[in-house]
Write an enzyme that holds these catalytic residues in place. Structure first.
Site, short mmCIF file in Angstrom:
data_model
loop_
_atom_site.label_atom_id
_atom_site.label_comp_id
_atom_site.label_asym_id
_atom_site.label_seq_id
_atom_site.Cartn_x
_atom_site.Cartn_y
_atom_site.Cartn_z
N GLU A 93 38.55 33.41 28.39
CA GLU A 93 38.02 34.70 28.84
C GLU A 93 38.43 35.76 27.82
OE1 GLU A 93 38.19 37.65 32.75
OE2 GLU A 93 39.66 36.06 32.50
N HIS A 216 40.03 42.08 47.81
CA HIS A 216 40.53 43.18 47.00
C HIS A 216 39.59 43.49 45.83
CE1 HIS A 216 44.19 42.76 49.28
NE2 HIS A 216 44.31 41.50 48.88
N ASP A 240 40.45 33.52 40.26
CA ASP A 240 41.04 34.38 39.23
C ASP A 240 42.53 34.55 39.49
OD1 ASP A 240 40.97 35.85 36.86
OD2 ASP A 240 40.58 37.75 37.87
#
Length: 359
Positions: A93, A216, A240
């Site tokens: 990433e 969230h 994640d």
């Protein structure tokens, strides 16, 4: 597909496939000193969360740091039967991301750079062919040409941490990008009403989007609207999860984000800011919360976190005859905030048992 073993009793479903894992339970893939033993320990930790395959995710760093990390992951796969079965590839990433505050998130500004397919090929050589996904921002210099070259090499390109225009999103899809990384996050706090890159990714049917449904990263209304707009067939759930996932609330100092705080709610943020620094929840929690927020049945949310995730990186999955016997047995009732895991079965072998067994 998922089925209750008996009405009112445990559920049986395919093992979870997480395409974005930065760490968990104090185990960090991005601390700059990754060892194969850490990767192997992470496999055991994730098996206890119902994950049977995952992509260790290496984030923006110098080229030498990325090379060292992917080499360590490849060594773990070569040395450990457990890692060989669970590590389905590597997700890098960055570092070809937006340098802007907001879209960049917690990625180190000093290591952000122009897209370079030749560098990706060096990662792939060091990783013994394990690189499966590269997340990049399509507006950075060289991104479109790099996307074409990366895709031609058999690696999937995902769009994320971007300040791209809608046109640049579609250009990247034209070049072969197939995925969107944690759509709705990794962008500016304020976007043009329309057009913008979120609408473009939701609308482009060539892109399958991943979402972090920990409660969230996306508010409930946003998650519901995005999942329904993209559709269950083009949606993937990811955790994640970061190294601080599973740890108690408090302030921590991390190699990536620096000063980071875990709030009592479980939200992990860069201290003193509104910027998230990864997720503190496992994928099994994201599945249950997706069902609560989106209105999709649990079976669809499980598919987004298992069979569809596997298909997105070219793997088989599910409960069909002939597929690898990766299964989870769990308890769940409508409105639950998580899946209460009983057992994880990896390739026909029980690797986690809430009654005391484990990998």
């Amino acid at each position: 597909m998922s089925v209750p073993v008996q009405p009112g009793m445990a559920w049986l479903a395919p093992g979870l496939v997480d395409l974005q894992v930065n760490g968990f339970g104090g185990l960090d893939l991005n601390d700059g000193a990754l060892e194969p033993a850490t990767v192997i320990a992470l496999c055991s930790r994730l098996a206890a969360e119902g994950v049977t395959r995952f992509l260790p995710t290496v984030i923006t760093a110098s080229e030498q740091e990325i090379l060292a990390a992917v080499e360590a992951i490849a060594a773990a796969v070569a040395d450990s039967p457990l890692a060989a079965r669970m590590v389905a590839g590597i997700h890098v990433e960055g570092p070809f991301l937006s340098p802007q505050d907001g879209p960049r998130g917690a990625h180190r500004l000093a290591c952000i750079r122009d897209a370079d397919a030749a560098e990706v090929m060096r990662w792939q050589a060091a990783a013994n062919g394990l690189i499966r996904i590269v997340t990049l921002a399509p507006e950075v210099p060289g991104a479109i040409a790099a996307t074409e070259a990366i895709v031609a090499a058999g690696i999937r390109v995902s769009l994320g941490h971007s300040a791209a225009s809608a046109e640049q999103i579609h250009q990247a899809a034209d070049a072969g990008a197939k995925l969107s990384t944690h759509l709705g996050n990794g962008s500016a706090g304020q976007l043009p009403r329309h057009p913008n890159m979120v609408w473009a990714q939701l609308a482009d049917d060539r892109l399958t989007a991943s979402f972090i449904t920990d409660g969230h990263h996306l508010p409930a209304d946003t998650a519901k609207a995005m999942l329904r707009a993209k559709g269950a067939a083009r949606s993937i759930l990811v955790s994640d999860a970061v190294a601080l996932a599973g740890l108690p609330p408090g302030k921590y100092h991390t190699p990536v984000g620096g000063d980071v705080e875990i709030l009592p709610s479980g939200r992990i943020a860069l201290a003193g800011t509104s910027f998230l620094a990864g997720s503190g929840d496992a994928l099994r929690t994201c599945v249950a919360r997706a069902a609560k927020m989106s209105g999709f049945p649990l079976s669809e949310c499980l598919a987004m976190a298992s069979t569809r995730a596997a298909e997105a990186i070219g793997l088989d999955g599910g409960l069909e005859p002939g597929t690898r016997a990766d299964l989870i047995l769990f308890d769940w009732a409508e409105g639950d905030d998580g899946l209460a895991l009983r057992q994880t079965v990896l390739a026909g072998e029980i690797v986690f048992d809430a009654g005391g067994g484990g990998a």
